[in-house]
Enzyme design. Sequence first.
Site, PDB file in Angstrom:
ATOM      1  N   LYS A   1      54.058  56.285  43.400  1.00  0.00           N
ATOM      2  CA  LYS A   1      52.602  56.234  43.254  1.00  0.00           C
ATOM      3  C   LYS A   1      52.018  55.186  44.207  1.00  0.00           C
ATOM      4  O   LYS A   1      52.738  54.350  44.754  1.00  0.00           O
ATOM      5  CB  LYS A   1      52.229  55.900  41.814  1.00  0.00           C
ATOM      6  CG  LYS A   1      52.724  54.541  41.346  1.00  0.00           C
ATOM      7  CD  LYS A   1      52.390  54.282  39.884  1.00  0.00           C
ATOM      8  CE  LYS A   1      52.916  52.912  39.433  1.00  0.00           C
ATOM      9  NZ  LYS A   1      52.519  52.602  38.050  1.00  0.00           N
TER      10      LYS A   1
ATOM     11  N   TYR B   1      36.393  29.702  59.472  1.00  0.00           N
ATOM     12  CA  TYR B   1      35.114  29.602  58.766  1.00  0.00           C
ATOM     13  C   TYR B   1      35.125  28.436  57.769  1.00  0.00           C
ATOM     14  O   TYR B   1      36.124  28.204  57.079  1.00  0.00           O
ATOM     15  CB  TYR B   1      34.833  30.890  57.986  1.00  0.00           C
ATOM     16  CG  TYR B   1      34.459  32.083  58.840  1.00  0.00           C
ATOM     17  CD1 TYR B   1      33.281  32.094  59.578  1.00  0.00           C
ATOM     18  CD2 TYR B   1      35.281  33.200  58.876  1.00  0.00           C
ATOM     19  CE1 TYR B   1      32.930  33.200  60.346  1.00  0.00           C
ATOM     20  CE2 TYR B   1      34.945  34.318  59.636  1.00  0.00           C
ATOM     21  CZ  TYR B   1      33.770  34.307  60.372  1.00  0.00           C
ATOM     22  OH  TYR B   1      33.419  35.390  61.130  1.00  0.00           O
TER      23      TYR B   1
END
Length: 371
Positions: free
Chosen positions: A35, A258
């Site tokens: 999955k 940043y």
Amino acid sequence: MTVRAQARVNVAAISRNVATLSAAAPGSAACAVVKADGYGHGAVAAARAALSGGATWIAVVTAREAEQLRAAGLTEPPILVMGALSTEELDIALAARADIVVWTEGMLDAVSARGGGRVHVKLDTGMGRLGTRDPVRATGLVRRAEADPVLELVGAMTHFATADERGDAFFGEQLGRFTAWVGELRAAGVNVIAHAANSAAVLRDPASHFDLVRVGVGIYGLDPFGVDPAAQGLEPALELVSWAAAVKPIAAGESAGYGRRFVASTDGWVATVPVGYGDGWRRGLTNNAQVLIGGRRFPQVGTVSMDNVTVDLGPGTGVSTGDEVVLLGARGGERILAEDVARALGTINYEITCGLLPRVPRILHADGAPV
């Protein structure tokens, strides 16, 4: 590197991990769970590798996942769709000849109304999600499936909530409830495949193995207990690599990234590596991870941005532009595991590989040989 970052998936490792887990559950068939795109490794490649390692079943969660596997040529193995299905999804799953999990009379009726199919009845022994909590109702569903000429009763199943928490008592409670229910079915002459164990349960308790084990996280070389796959005889199948796109000096007081969350305390060098949260490398790893370059560990520093991270190389490391950077994997006796990254983030190893986004190409190989 031919691209900015890539996830290299060793399909031979997946095959060996399946064999290892199968050996831990002798007498039980192995169902490989692929999955979520094979836990981020690639569903089709993972399924093929698992089958070559001895798995005889495949499991997914969605109808589209089953459809994808059939379309890729996996026409023979049984495929179990373990998730809840809408009306439209049920049609897709049945068209893919997938086995369906049921826990209500209405679900059985829906399969029957579409011409029938193979079904597994789910008893909720304590997970608290899908399945009926009532063993009497579950037995009624089994009998109803047996009596319907267009339904094929295949399995009786449950799922453990705490198999990966060694020493807890609840696992034993769930196992006891499921064992009692299966015993009643057997005593009544019901011919059904009983299955409950995930990877953790396979390694934890042989009493959980029954007829089929559903092995997921372990086949990718991820430790079901979140510590160290090598302790379970498993080998990680995926490594995440990038490269030093820029290597530049940084003076004391200068910053990278940043928000200036890394400010150099001394003169040194930094490398910029073109991978970021746009690739699934989480922003929570800001000042909170390590990488390998040339078999040596270096701290990842500064804010993780969408497309780049920065690495503190120290005062003079010999790292050059173009050098390989390993974010997950092993080099020169050092290794960075998905379990290590998960601990840094306060999450589980599953989320690390499942979280790698499609922008990162999966490069398949078998012990280094292209496939």
